[in-house]
Scaffold this motif. Structure first.
Motif, short mmCIF file in Angstrom:
data_model
loop_
_atom_site.label_atom_id
_atom_site.label_comp_id
_atom_site.label_asym_id
_atom_site.label_seq_id
_atom_site.Cartn_x
_atom_site.Cartn_y
_atom_site.Cartn_z
N GLY A 33 0.81 -1.21 0.00
CA GLY A 33 0.00 0.00 0.00
C GLY A 33 0.85 1.26 0.00
N LEU A 34 1.94 1.25 0.77
CA LEU A 34 2.85 2.40 0.76
C LEU A 34 3.47 2.60 -0.61
CD1 LEU A 34 4.66 1.74 4.18
CD2 LEU A 34 3.10 3.63 3.67
N VAL A 35 3.82 1.50 -1.27
CA VAL A 35 4.38 1.60 -2.62
C VAL A 35 3.37 2.20 -3.58
CG1 VAL A 35 5.17 0.24 -4.59
CG2 VAL A 35 6.09 -0.24 -2.31
N GLU A 36 2.12 1.76 -3.48
CA GLU A 36 1.09 2.28 -4.39
C GLU A 36 0.88 3.78 -4.18
OE1 GLU A 36 -3.67 1.70 -4.99
OE2 GLU A 36 -2.43 -0.12 -4.94
N HIS A 37 0.81 4.22 -2.92
CA HIS A 37 0.69 5.65 -2.64
C HIS A 37 1.89 6.41 -3.20
CE1 HIS A 37 -2.92 5.38 -0.32
NE2 HIS A 37 -2.39 4.63 0.63
N ALA A 38 3.09 5.82 -3.08
CA ALA A 38 4.29 6.48 -3.59
C ALA A 38 4.24 6.63 -5.11
CB ALA A 38 5.53 5.69 -3.17
N LEU A 39 3.79 5.58 -5.79
CA LEU A 39 3.69 5.65 -7.25
C LEU A 39 2.70 6.73 -7.68
CD1 LEU A 39 3.63 1.82 -8.06
CD2 LEU A 39 5.51 3.40 -8.46
N GLN A 40 1.59 6.86 -6.96
CA GLN A 40 0.62 7.90 -7.28
C GLN A 40 1.24 9.28 -7.13
OE1 GLN A 40 -2.52 6.56 -4.54
NE2 GLN A 40 -3.88 6.35 -6.30
N GLN A 41 1.97 9.48 -6.04
CA GLN A 41 2.55 10.81 -5.81
C GLN A 41 3.70 11.09 -6.76
OE1 GLN A 41 2.51 12.17 -1.88
NE2 GLN A 41 4.32 13.47 -2.05
N LEU A 42 4.49 10.06 -7.09
CA LEU A 42 5.63 10.25 -7.98
C LEU A 42 5.20 10.60 -9.40
CD1 LEU A 42 8.25 7.46 -7.15
CD2 LEU A 42 8.73 9.89 -7.41
N TYR A 43 4.19 9.90 -9.90
CA TYR A 43 3.87 10.00 -11.33
C TYR A 43 2.49 10.58 -11.61
CZ TYR A 43 7.76 6.71 -11.22
OH TYR A 43 8.97 6.12 -10.97
N GLY A 44 1.78 11.01 -10.56
CA GLY A 44 0.43 11.53 -10.76
C GLY A 44 0.37 12.75 -11.64
N GLU A 45 1.45 13.57 -11.66
CA GLU A 45 1.47 14.79 -12.47
C GLU A 45 2.44 14.68 -13.65
OE1 GLU A 45 -0.59 17.22 -11.73
OE2 GLU A 45 -1.30 16.22 -9.91
N GLU A 46 3.01 13.49 -13.87
CA GLU A 46 4.05 13.35 -14.89
C GLU A 46 3.49 12.76 -16.19
OE1 GLU A 46 6.74 14.69 -14.43
OE2 GLU A 46 7.12 14.76 -12.28
N ARG A 47 4.20 13.05 -17.28
CA ARG A 47 3.85 12.50 -18.59
C ARG A 47 5.13 12.20 -19.36
NH1 ARG A 47 -1.47 10.87 -19.43
NH2 ARG A 47 -2.86 12.29 -18.33
N GLY A 48 5.04 11.29 -20.34
CA GLY A 48 6.15 11.03 -21.24
C GLY A 48 7.34 10.41 -20.56
N ASP A 49 8.55 10.90 -20.93
CA ASP A 49 9.80 10.30 -20.44
C ASP A 49 10.01 10.48 -18.95
OD1 ASP A 49 10.36 9.44 -22.96
OD2 ASP A 49 11.70 11.11 -23.47
N ALA A 50 9.24 11.36 -18.31
CA ALA A 50 9.37 11.53 -16.86
C ALA A 50 8.97 10.25 -16.13
CB ALA A 50 8.53 12.70 -16.38
N VAL A 51 8.16 9.42 -16.77
CA VAL A 51 7.85 8.09 -16.24
C VAL A 51 8.80 7.11 -16.91
CG1 VAL A 51 6.07 6.33 -15.96
CG2 VAL A 51 5.42 8.75 -16.01
N PRO A 52 9.66 6.40 -16.17
CA PRO A 52 10.69 5.54 -16.79
C PRO A 52 10.10 4.26 -17.35
CG PRO A 52 10.75 5.31 -14.42
CD PRO A 52 9.74 6.38 -14.70
N LYS A 53 10.93 3.57 -18.14
CA LYS A 53 10.50 2.30 -18.73
C LYS A 53 10.33 1.22 -17.67
CE LYS A 53 13.01 3.12 -23.07
NZ LYS A 53 14.11 2.62 -23.94
N GLU A 54 11.07 1.36 -16.56
CA GLU A 54 11.09 0.29 -15.57
C GLU A 54 11.01 0.91 -14.17
OE1 GLU A 54 13.70 -3.78 -14.78
OE2 GLU A 54 14.40 -2.24 -16.19
N VAL A 55 10.14 0.37 -13.32
CA VAL A 55 10.01 0.80 -11.93
C VAL A 55 10.22 -0.42 -11.06
CG1 VAL A 55 8.56 1.88 -10.19
CG2 VAL A 55 8.39 2.63 -12.58
N LEU A 56 11.25 -0.38 -10.23
CA LEU A 56 11.60 -1.50 -9.35
C LEU A 56 11.16 -1.17 -7.93
CD1 LEU A 56 15.18 -2.18 -10.75
CD2 LEU A 56 13.01 -3.20 -11.47
#
Length: 684
Positions: A299-322
């Motif tokens: 759940g913490l990871v999911e919240h983090a992904l929302q905050q990290l990429y919620g406002e991002e588009r294109g190359d700001a989101v990487p090909k791979e998230v570990l």
């Protein structure tokens, strides 16, 4: 404390579709937002025996007074709506990561005619290419200094650029070869933009092409016996290599990936993110959060992904998230990330090799960050608690003032009189609660009367909010500066108050954070006995007797209480006095910032602004034709009619507006006493 059974939905009322649900408290504030593949199953889990619920979940459902939901088509839509509502409503029982610092980015302003390389913090802007974040701004400047040898992109501010263009002389960087000097035309805009794009390509990880090209040019120059040029190219290649060495290779396959690690205990969690681009760590950041809801690592990871990429588009989101643990609905989260990137995103747990080894390093950083945060917070909590206890003891309060509001009045010789309200909760500034006021009740300079008006207006709105939410049954019959207060229960529904630009009226009753809904335990005013007496009188007129008032006088830092002839003197080393000083100084800063902005806006205004039907184009045409408002004021109606687009009726309106405004006083050189003749271009 509410009984969850009192608002439990009826059987079969909840749909079994994907959706997002909201819990609200008795005042209609949203306190929790969640999503579900199946709303019926998920929401029903909250209404089981309280003994079986997690303590945090139990607190939430007993604080809530209602639950509602919104059905969506897919889990991806639910994920996006949940993120939007958490951001909008700021629910108290949802995990919200907070940055432990404002991270600097290396930014290239590709949205400008002459792109600029600079350090940027804060919200990202459209058309700007960002690299990072970096741990320190000096790390960015070191990298840029090395790269400007090869990519001499502009780094100067707009003011320096315009001044150089006006004088025809570049700045120092232009003379030493670290700027291509587009300001004086050494390169064309197209050539400078190409340099900026090459700079971005290198920072994005495409490094080998440029180094090989420099080495090839160096060898060719040596063969042609152009040894000085060969030496310069050699130094350029070395500079790029040193810039690359500052971020060592961590993944040999030149991967673009973000690695996320979580360190947690029962109460808090720390998150660390490494941004790897082209196999090199290009940025790092960390967050911490209180675990206000029952949430596990996924759940913490999911919240983090929302905050990290919620406002991002294109190359700001990487090909791979570990990640250390996959979200509950991995497929929906992966699809959401892919939509934001525009191509497939791999979301997985590293199992072996370099990526797993790097994840261990990220995890170690998260553990250290959590330990450091706990050490700092323990110290800060101890100090803040001591400060609040000292204030309570000095002012004779029953409990420590967990919410303090401070008010200050600001003006310039009686003009543009404004006030500020700042809020400190648990000893920390809460800037989202700050408010600004314009003094409306009278003209001129009167700090005491201004303080009375501001306190009265703020707490009158608080009483309106209490009445509207049904927290009270009747009000006293005292009169206020705005008229008599209502007595007894309201005769009918009180209409929702629309938010105001400066006074901060309460918002619609939709669960968003209210502006004046929460009363403080202590009101602090900037001033001595007169200001304190005015604030106390305003509260008494509204029948409010459970809020303490004090004033802090600047001269001797004395604390004044209503009705006391002598001040309370706190020791200079007192944490309580230090906290009151910080609150007072913040209120003063906020007030004077608003007052200066308001004064600047007034100075920029023109008497032409009051002419009905005169748009910006025709105003500019008038100023351009006559040269200044001063000369326009001296023109006849017939002369004004000569301006294209200006008819006789408009000319008469312009002449009347200018005649009704006195010309500005002449400027005086204070050193010589000489009157300076000015041709004002748009104001009078």
């Amino acid at each position: 404390m509410a009984d969850p059974s009192s608002y439990r939905p009826k059987p079969g009322q909840i749909p079994d579709s994907p959706g997002v649900y909201k819990f609200r408290d008795e005042h209609r504030r949203v306190i929790y937002v969640g999503k579900a593949k199946n709303l019926r199953q998920r929401v029903a889990n909250y209404f089981q025996d309280l003994a079986n619920l997690h303590p945090r979940t139990r607190t939430m459902v007993t604080t809530a007074a209602s639950v509602e939901w919104t059905v969506v088509s897919t889990e991806v839509e639910a994920l996006q709506l949940e993120y939007s509502w958490i951001k909008e409503f700021d629910p108290r029982f949802n995990v919200k990561y907070r940055d432990d610092k404002s991270y600097p980015y290396l930014a290239v302003t590709l949205n400008e005619d002459f792109p600029r390389v600079q350090v940027m913090r804060g919200a990202k802007k459209k058309g700007v290419r960002y690299f990072g974040p970096y741990g320190h701004a000096w790390a960015i400047r070191e990298t840029v200094d090395l790269m400007l040898r090869v990519f001499p992109v502009r780094t100067c501010s707009a003011g320096v650029f315009k001044n150089a263009a006006r004088t025809g002389r570049p700045c120092l960087l232009g003379y030493i070869g670290k700027c291509s000097a587009p300001c004086v035309g050494r390169v064309t805009p197209e050539e400078h933009r190409e340099l900026a794009e090459d700079f971005c390509d290198f920072m994005a990880g495409r490094t080998g092409t440029y180094i090989r090209r420099l080495e090839k040019d160096m060898m060719q120059a040596a063969e042609e016996m152009e040894y000085e040029r060969a030496a310069r190219l050699r130094d350029d290649a070395e500079a790029l290599k040193r810039a690359m060495e500052k971020s060592a290779v961590v993944l040999a396959d030149a991967t673009d990936a973000d690695l996320i690690a979580v360190a947690e205990d029962e109460l808090e969690a720390a998150l660390q993110i490494f941004h790897v681009r082209g196999g090199r760590v290009r940025g790092q950041r960390g967050w911490v959060t209180d675990k206000v809801e029952a949430v596990d690592t996924s759940g913490l990871v999911e919240h983090a992904l929302q905050q990290l990429y919620g406002e991002e588009r294109g190359d700001a989101v990487p090909k791979e998230v570990l990640v250390p643990a996959l979200p509950e609905d991995t497929e929906a989260v992966s699809q959401w990330l892919a939509e934001r990137r525009g191509s497939q995103v791999s979301l997985r747990i590293p199992q072996r090799g370099d990526k797993k080894d790097l994840m261990v390093t990220v995890q170690r950083n998260a553990q250290q960050a959590l330990g450091l945060h706990k050490t700092k917070r323990a110290s800060d909590l101890t100090t803040r608690s001591r400060a609040l206890e000292e204030i309570a003891e000095a002012l004779g309060l029953d409990t420590a003032p967990l919410r303090i509001e401070c008010y200050d009045i600001s003006h310039l010789q009686g003009d543009d009189v404004v006030a500020s309200m700042v809020v400190f909760e648990d000893g920390l500034a809460r800037k989202s609660e700050y408010r600004r006021f314009q003094i409306k009740g009278f003209e001129g300079q009167d700090d005491v009367r201004s303080m009375h008006e501001v306190i009265g207006r703020r707490f009158k709105r608080y009483l309106q909010e209490k009445e509207r939410t049904g927290e009270w049954e009747e009000q006293p019959t005292d009169t206020t500066a705005d008229g008599p207060a209502p007595t007894g229960p309201a005769p009918g529904p009180v209409p929702a108050l629309a938010p105001a630009a400066e006074d901060g009226e309460p918002r619609e009753d939709d669960g968003r954070p209210k502006r004046f809904a929460y009363p403080p335990q202590l009101v602090v005013v900037d001033g001595g006995q007169p200001q304190v007496a005015a604030a106390r009188r305003a509260l008494d007129e509204l029948g409010i007797d459970d809020i303490a008032v004090c004033g802090l006088a600047k001269r001797l830092e004395e604390v004044w209480l209503p009705g006391d002839d002598d001040p309370v003197v706190l020791p200079r080393s007192s944490e309580g006095l230090y906290l009151l000083q910080r609150v007072r100084d913040e209120a003063h800063r906020f007030a004077i910032t608003y007052q200066r902005a308001k004064r600047a806006k007034r100075i920029r205004s023109s008497p032409l602004d009051d002419v009905s039907g005169l748009g910006e184009t025709r105003k500019q045409a008038l100023i351009k034709h006559f040269g200044s408002v001063k000369k326009l004021r001296q023109a006849t109606i017939d002369e004004i009619c000569e301006v294209p687009g200006i008819g006789r009726r408009t000319a008469e309106s312009v002449a009347a507006a200018l005649a009704s405004t006195a010309p500005a006083a002449p400027a005086v050189n204070t050193a010589t006493g000489e009157i300076i003749e000015e041709d004002d271009g748009g104001s009078s």
